[in-house]
Write an enzyme that holds these catalytic residues in place. Structure first.
Site, short mmCIF file in Angstrom:
data_model
loop_
_atom_site.label_atom_id
_atom_site.label_comp_id
_atom_site.label_asym_id
_atom_site.label_seq_id
_atom_site.Cartn_x
_atom_site.Cartn_y
_atom_site.Cartn_z
N ASP A 140 12.33 4.92 -6.93
CA ASP A 140 11.86 5.83 -5.88
C ASP A 140 12.90 6.92 -5.61
OD1 ASP A 140 10.63 6.74 -3.30
OD2 ASP A 140 9.45 4.92 -3.51
N HIS A 201 11.45 8.69 1.62
CA HIS A 201 10.36 7.99 0.95
C HIS A 201 10.77 6.62 0.40
CE1 HIS A 201 7.34 7.42 -2.34
NE2 HIS A 201 6.54 8.14 -1.58
N SER A 528 1.42 5.79 -1.96
CA SER A 528 2.84 5.42 -1.96
C SER A 528 3.15 4.34 -0.93
CB SER A 528 3.71 6.63 -1.59
OG SER A 528 4.00 7.40 -2.70
#
Ligand SMILES: *[C@@H]1O[C@H](CO)[C@@H](O)[C@H](O)[C@H]1NC(C)=O
Ligand SMILES: *[C@@H]1O[C@H](CO)[C@@H](O)[C@H](O)[C@H]1NC(C)=O
Ligand SMILES: *[C@@H]1O[C@H](CO)[C@@H](O)[C@H](O)[C@H]1NC(C)=O
Ligand SMILES: *[C@@H]1O[C@H](CO)[C@@H](O)[C@H](O)[C@H]1NC(C)=O
Ligand SMILES: *[C@@H]1O[C@H](CO)[C@@H](O)[C@H](O)[C@H]1NC(C)=O
Ligand SMILES: *[C@@H]1O[C@H](CO)[C@@H](O)[C@H](O)[C@H]1NC(C)=O
Ligand SMILES: *[C@@H]1O[C@H](CO)[C@@H](O)[C@H](O)[C@H]1NC(C)=O
Length: 728
Positions: A140, A201, A528
């Site tokens: 990620d 994220h 996601s």
């Protein structure tokens, strides 16, 4: 297009231009990064690095192997990434032992009431000793190691099997919870030298999978509660491949090469392309294949390019592909007009105007500026620099609030929510803002026109409970599978709408530059966010069955999923696969549909891969000629899909429930579809015993674009092993 999803909630961060795979006939000396994929590592004595150098030596024209080579994949599979000219690349493509050569594209990134919502309470049955031996690899944007979710209080040393290391760069420390970190970039400068997450994220996804329980979590008071991952005792290893919105194929493959060799148990990948790519040209399918060979399940987001058909980007059958659906928590933001009328809109905007009203400015009104009717309100963009300060700006298009923030507007109202394609989730705004449906918007516009000094106030966003049914989000990628239509994708759905989880204090919560709020938690939407829920559930199943194959874990998640309603989900199974994850049921599935490497290889033969390709890919002496007449439909998959008038599916289930047990088939199907199972009863005498059966599905009428959802449930009275059967 009235609306663009760009940079909202990371749903669709800037889509970098995909480098075309087609040949470029004008040969120039321009170099770009290509991936040269060579399948499994040979088993004999072999030095991959030396081989990669010698291959390069042979094809390079004006540069040295050491200058051209960017990554050597040599720990878990074979191949390399190198900076090549077009001519060099062409020479390589014809060489022995090379499966594919493709440009390293830039792909995109595709939180916690959500666990309680599916009945997965904080006090569920656990085996902490084993859970703390599970290592989850997260590929990620990196991680914020100091976040409370990754505190290692109470953790013992890393499991003995761990072979990875902490190479997170300067000022990056691992601990007993966050046991490994690496980063990958083709650029070597001070902005690309750390696994630290400056975006948020990766911190968000990692904490959803395995974050500690942290109470008092919220985004400025919003979504208040306790956040936790599915497996709070598990360990985390991060592999940073995305730098802001850029995730390069070459780095992703390097991350897989390391993660597999480091000894992770499960891999979570919340990123991907915007469409499906043939398996040996897709770094995530390649990496996941070699992970599967080593018993590691890869869970990937389905992609955010829905709701059109065939928009699912994650399609390889050895991966778990995860769609995004809602939860029972939603966010609303009220607007009060002229101190009287209240409208309820949608947004994540935790700012408090404390009831103060501000002048309301509708930029559509031509009398306010030099705009004419035909240029519409869009011309307002050129006027945003003037007179915005202290006003609430009304838009009929989706402004992200960047200019409004910069010009210190008081707030923003977006008034045609109903007309946007993606109107089923809340955007995260950098200033007070609400999105109203078209009817309410029109009322506000006419109020603003009629009133001399129109004013409004925007209340702070509130979280509400809405026990509505499970619905797949508009953005979530839909089937059918563009590469192998005989395999249903996505596989499963998980919460991916308005999820609260940990965040990087360096990342803008709204994703809008200039949003300088420092947040420890943030609320985001996207597949996601769904992917780490499924990864976490898979890790939870693994703690009860450490020796299960990736496909057995995947099968248990799929056959025990909460069923979702076709009547309120337009694309039905093509949107949600087997349904919504139910981690508690998944630990005791009764029967599993297991597929091992040889089954996947057979399927690849059946879709046209040659014996030579299969051997390079797997490193084994497999032979396709045995499988010439098979169909990919016969891969032992927990779901079934057919687009022909009649199809037979051969399946084999393995008994993992009660030794002595009898399962009876129950079919549910619409009148337009006929399903027959032979035999209808399966009797088992022992554990791990296998039984085969055939499902014959035929449709009675030609379909238009209809999807018919049927299902097969094997039940022994205790376990209900459900497979969706889709006929379209
Ligand atoms: C690849 O080569 C080009 C020159 O053709 C250069 O501009 C670029 O920086 C190189 N890329 C890498 C990752 O080394
Ligand atoms: C290390 O990073 C943390 C978090 O960004 C920061 O607070 C600290 O000052 C940094 N330390 C050094 C020595 O750079
Ligand atoms: C309206 O304004 C736009 C830009 O301000 C201009 O290009 C266009 O010609 C105008 N149309 C009319 C009918 O005046
Ligand atoms: C509850 O959710 C349903 C389905 O998403 C939606 O139609 C309804 O408007 C929601 N109710 C509220 C009060 O937001
Ligand atoms: C594959 O098997 C067939 C028949 O069993 C045999 O004729 C053929 O030579 C084999 N192919 C390879 C590459 O070994
Ligand atoms: C499916 O199997 C049945 C029973 O063996 C057979 O009669 C039928 O022809 C098969 N259909 C297809 C499409 O293969
Ligand atoms: C298995 O179950 C059947 C039916 O419940 C029972 O009659 C039989 O005795 C059982 N066999 C064993 C070995 O437990």
């Amino acid at each position: 297009m009235a609306e663009s999803l760009i940079s909202i909630s990371l749903l669709s961060v800037v889509i970098s231009t995909l480098v075309s795979i087609t040949f470029c006939s004008a040969s120039t000396d321009d170099r770009k990064v290509y991936i040269v994929y060579m399948g499994a590592l040979p088993q004999n004595q072999y030095s991959p690095l030396a081989h990669h150098h010698s291959i390069l030596q042979e094809v390079l024209q004006h540069s040295l192997p050491s200058d051209a080579l960017i990554h050597s994949y040599k720990r878990s599979f074979n191949g390399f990434a190198a900076n090549l000219t077009d001519r060099e690349r062409l020479k390589l493509s014809n060489m022995e032992g090379i499966l594919s050569v493709f440009p390293s594209r830039k792909i995109k990134l595709h939180t916690t009431r959500s666990w309680d919502f599916m009945g997965f309470k904080s006090n569920v049955k656990r085996i902490p000793m084993i859970e703390s031996d599970v290592i989850v690899g997260v590929i990620d944007t990196g991680i914020w190691p100091e976040a409370e979710s990754f505190n290692d209080e109470g953790f013992g040393p890393p499991p003995k099997k761990w072979k990875g290391s902490c190479q997170g760069g300067k000022n990056f420390t691992c601990n007993r919870k966050l046991i490994g970190a690496r980063f990958y970039s083709s650029l070597k400068d001070e902005n690309h030298n750390s696994a630290r997450d400056t975006m948020g994220h990766g911190t968000h996804t990692a904490s959803t999978i395995a974050g500690n329980q942290v109470s008092g979590a919220s985004l400025n008071g919003l979504g208040q509660g306790t956040t936790r991952g599915a497996v709070p005792s598990a360990r985390i290893a991060v592999y940073k491949v995305c730098w802001n919105d850029n995730c390069e194929d070459a780095g992703i493959l390097a991350a897989f090469d390391d993660a597999i060799a480091d000894g992770v148990d499960i891999l979570s990948v919340s990123l991907g392309g915007d469409s499906a790519v043939e398996y040996h040209f897709d770094p995530i399918s390649i990496g996941a294949f070699h992970a599967m060979q080593k018993g590691i399940l890869t869970s990937q987001s389905a992609g955010n390019d829905g709701p059109s058909r065939s928009s699912v980007a994650s399609v390889a059958p050895w991966k778990l592909s995860v769609a995004a659906s809602n939860t029972d928590r939603q966010y609303i933001t009220k607007v009060i007009l002229g101190g009287k009328t209240t409208f309820v809109g949608k947004s994540v905007s935790p700012f408090d105007m404390k009831g103060k009203t501000f002048p309301l400015v509708d930029y559509f009104d031509p009398s306010l500026d030099s705009c004419n009717q035909s240029s519409g309100r869009l011309c307002a963009q050129s006027h945003l620099g003037t007179g915005l300060r202290g006003k609430i700006i009304m838009h009929n298009y989706l402004s992200l609030g960047s200019q409004e923030l910069h010009e210190k507007a008081a707030g923003m109202i977006i008034d045609k929510l109903t007309e946007y394609q993606y109107n089923d989730y809340c955007r995260n705004f950098p200033l007070p803002a609400s999105m109203l449906n078209t009817e309410d918007g029109e009322t506000i516009i006419s109020y603003a026109k009629k009133t001399k000094n129109p004013v409004a106030t925007i209340l702070k966003t509130e979280a509400i409970r809405n026990a509505s049914s499970l619905v797949v989000a508009s953005f979530s990628g839909r089937g059918p599978n563009a590469i192998t239509k005989e395999i249903l994708k996505p596989d499963i759905s998980a919460p991916g709408v308005e999820i609260l989880a940990a965040w990087s204090p360096e990342g803008a919560p709204s994703g809008v530059p200039g949003d300088e709020r420092v947040a420890q938690f943030n609320i985001l939407s996207g597949t996601s966010m769904a992917c780490p829920h499924a990864t976490g559930a898979a890790a939870y199943v693994k703690t009860f069955h450490p020796d299960w194959s990736p496909s057995a874990i995947k099968s248990s998640l799929m056959t025990t999923a909460f069923s979702m309603k076709a009547s309120i989900n337009p694309d039905a199974d093509l949107a949600y696969g087997a349904g919504h994850i139910n981690p508690i049921k998944a630990i005791n599935p009764g029967l599993v549909y297991e597929a091992l490497e040889s089954d996947y290889l057979k399927m690849l033969c059946n879709i046209g891969y040659t014996t030579k390709q299969i051997r390079t890919l797997s490193g084994h002496n497999s032979n396709c000629s045995k499988h010439l007449n098979g169909s990919p439909r016969d891969l032992n998959y927990p779901s079934m899909i057919s687009d022909v008038a009649e199809a037979n599916f051969t399946r084999t289930v393995t008994n993992v429930g009660v030794a002595n047990s009898t399962y009876t088939a129950k079919i549910t199907s619409p009148p337009t579809v006929k399903i027959k199972v032979t035999p209808e009863v399966l009797s088992f005498k022992s554990l791990n015993e296998k039984k085969s059966f055939v499902v014959r599905a035929s449709r009675k009428v030609p379909t238009e674009s209809n999807i018919f959802s049927a299902s097969l449930v094997w039940s022994d009275g205790i376990h209900h092993v459900r497979s969706p059967i889709v006929v379209y």
